[in-house]
Design a protein around this motif. Structure first.
Motif, mmCIF file in Angstrom:
data_model
loop_
_atom_site.group_PDB
_atom_site.id
_atom_site.type_symbol
_atom_site.label_atom_id
_atom_site.label_comp_id
_atom_site.label_asym_id
_atom_site.label_seq_id
_atom_site.Cartn_x
_atom_site.Cartn_y
_atom_site.Cartn_z
ATOM 1 N N PRO A 43 -37.494 -30.195 30.741
ATOM 2 C CA PRO A 43 -36.072 -29.896 30.941
ATOM 3 C C PRO A 43 -35.842 -28.547 31.636
ATOM 4 O O PRO A 43 -35.003 -28.442 32.530
ATOM 5 N N ASN A 44 -36.598 -27.524 31.256
ATOM 6 C CA ASN A 44 -36.431 -26.216 31.898
ATOM 7 C C ASN A 44 -36.885 -26.243 33.348
ATOM 8 O O ASN A 44 -36.276 -25.605 34.212
ATOM 9 N N VAL A 45 -37.945 -26.982 33.630
ATOM 10 C CA VAL A 45 -38.414 -27.118 35.019
ATOM 11 C C VAL A 45 -37.344 -27.811 35.858
ATOM 12 O O VAL A 45 -37.078 -27.407 37.000
ATOM 13 N N LEU A 46 -36.710 -28.844 35.307
ATOM 14 C CA LEU A 46 -35.640 -29.535 36.032
ATOM 15 C C LEU A 46 -34.460 -28.601 36.296
ATOM 16 O O LEU A 46 -33.884 -28.608 37.386
ATOM 17 N N THR A 47 -34.110 -27.795 35.307
ATOM 18 C CA THR A 47 -33.018 -26.833 35.490
ATOM 19 C C THR A 47 -33.376 -25.823 36.574
ATOM 20 O O THR A 47 -32.560 -25.544 37.469
ATOM 21 N N ILE B 145 -31.733 -24.688 40.571
ATOM 22 C CA ILE B 145 -31.471 -23.350 41.099
ATOM 23 C C ILE B 145 -32.232 -23.159 42.408
ATOM 24 O O ILE B 145 -31.687 -22.658 43.400
ATOM 25 N N LEU B 146 -33.493 -23.577 42.437
ATOM 26 C CA LEU B 146 -34.316 -23.418 43.634
ATOM 27 C C LEU B 146 -33.864 -24.334 44.771
ATOM 28 O O LEU B 146 -34.157 -24.063 45.941
ATOM 29 N N ALA B 147 -33.142 -25.403 44.443
ATOM 30 C CA ALA B 147 -32.652 -26.330 45.472
ATOM 31 C C ALA B 147 -31.456 -25.768 46.242
ATOM 32 O O ALA B 147 -31.167 -26.221 47.351
ATOM 33 N N VAL B 148 -30.789 -24.784 45.691
ATOM 34 C CA VAL B 148 -29.576 -24.253 46.325
ATOM 35 C C VAL B 148 -29.847 -23.700 47.727
ATOM 36 O O VAL B 148 -29.140 -24.054 48.675
ATOM 37 N N PRO B 149 -30.863 -22.848 47.932
ATOM 38 C CA PRO B 149 -31.110 -22.371 49.305
ATOM 39 C C PRO B 149 -31.428 -23.516 50.275
ATOM 40 O O PRO B 149 -30.986 -23.488 51.431
ATOM 41 N N ALA C 251 -27.201 -22.776 36.573
ATOM 42 C CA ALA C 251 -27.626 -23.663 37.663
ATOM 43 C C ALA C 251 -26.446 -24.483 38.174
ATOM 44 O O ALA C 251 -26.260 -24.633 39.391
ATOM 45 N N ASP C 252 -25.640 -24.991 37.267
ATOM 46 C CA ASP C 252 -24.464 -25.778 37.653
ATOM 47 C C ASP C 252 -23.490 -24.948 38.478
ATOM 48 O O ASP C 252 -23.004 -25.385 39.522
ATOM 49 N N LYS C 253 -23.198 -23.752 38.010
ATOM 50 C CA LYS C 253 -22.218 -22.905 38.692
ATOM 51 C C LYS C 253 -22.712 -22.449 40.061
ATOM 52 O O LYS C 253 -21.943 -22.394 41.023
ATOM 53 N N ILE C 254 -24.003 -22.143 40.163
ATOM 54 C CA ILE C 254 -24.573 -21.740 41.455
ATOM 55 C C ILE C 254 -24.470 -22.893 42.444
ATOM 56 O O ILE C 254 -24.079 -22.705 43.600
ATOM 57 N N MET C 255 -24.811 -24.090 41.995
ATOM 58 C CA MET C 255 -24.754 -25.248 42.892
ATOM 59 C C MET C 255 -23.315 -25.530 43.318
ATOM 60 O O MET C 255 -23.043 -25.742 44.502
ATOM 61 N N VAL C 256 -22.391 -25.532 42.380
ATOM 62 C CA VAL C 256 -20.987 -25.808 42.707
ATOM 63 C C VAL C 256 -20.464 -24.783 43.705
ATOM 64 O O VAL C 256 -19.836 -25.133 44.709
ATOM 65 N N ALA C 257 -20.715 -23.506 43.445
ATOM 66 C CA ALA C 257 -20.237 -22.463 44.356
ATOM 67 C C ALA C 257 -20.854 -22.611 45.741
ATOM 68 O O ALA C 257 -20.151 -22.492 46.757
ATOM 69 N N ALA C 258 -22.147 -22.898 45.810
ATOM 70 C CA ALA C 258 -22.819 -23.061 47.107
ATOM 71 C C ALA C 258 -22.250 -24.249 47.872
ATOM 72 O O ALA C 258 -22.014 -24.165 49.087
ATOM 73 N N VAL C 259 -22.009 -25.344 47.180
ATOM 74 C CA VAL C 259 -21.449 -26.534 47.836
ATOM 75 C C VAL C 259 -20.062 -26.222 48.383
ATOM 76 O O VAL C 259 -19.753 -26.540 49.538
#
Length: 187
Positions: A5-9, A13-17, A69-77
């Motif tokens: 689960p932590n690796v998936l989370t 985060i690493l997928a954002v860039p 992770a959720d907030k970083i992805m949402v903001a980046a999108v």
């Protein structure tokens, strides 16, 4: 740290860039790849929580990282959709409401954590998140679908869902604020 689960989370985060890079030039094929990555991130968001609970491996690190992770992805999108002109004009308002609520609720959670008060996610907030992800996914898809499926109303669905998500964002944000205000004494 090394639990699945932590690796998936962390992978979210690493997928954002990579997501930002895919959307940067705005070509339909790169946006389609970004849509695929966004969907994969959504699946890992579901899986990390499900697996952590099912395996009994819920960790403090996971509880801390998952909303980040959720907030970083949402903001980046949202930023990349603005960059690519998928969010313009009045559509900026719900996007701004969503980003501001995410920041405010994060601050509220931090404040309440110091007061040893838990602020659990409500059922309505989960619906808000689902509609928000549908909205953002549809807007990302709309960036490429005009090329290969011109009649697909992905952008229109995304805009409507974004306004619905923003409305739910205001409601759930107010609910969280009311709970928080009960724990804030006089200055």
């Amino acid at each position: 740290m090394s639990s699945l689960p932590n690796v998936l989370t962390l992978s979210r985060i690493l997928a954002v860039p990579l997501f930002v890079l895919l959307m940067w030039d705005g070509t339909w094929i790169m946006n389609l790849a970004a849509f695929g990555l966004f969907c994969l991130a959504g699946i890992t968001d579901y899986l990390d929580g499900y697996l952590a609970r099912a395996q009994g491996t819920v960790s403090k690190l996971g509880i801390f990282l998952d909303p980040i992770a959720d907030k970083i992805m949402v903001a980046a999108v949202i930023i990349m959709l603005i960059h690519n002109d998928a969010i313009v004009g009045w559509t900026m308002l719900p996007a701004l409401v969503i980003i501001l609520r995410e920041i405010a609720v994060s601050g509220l959670r931090e404040f309440l954590a110091e007061a040893k008060v838990s602020l659990p996610v409500s059922r309505l907030a989960k619906w808000k998140t689902a509609i928000q992800m549908i909205a953002l996914g549809a807007l990302v898809l709309g960036q490429s679908s005009a090329r290969w499926w011109p009649d697909l109303p992905a952008h229109e669905v995304g805009v409507v869902a974004l306004f619905v998500a923003a409305l739910l964002t205001l409601v759930t944000g107010w609910d969280y604020l009311r709970v928080g205000l009960r724990h804030m004494g006089p200055a």
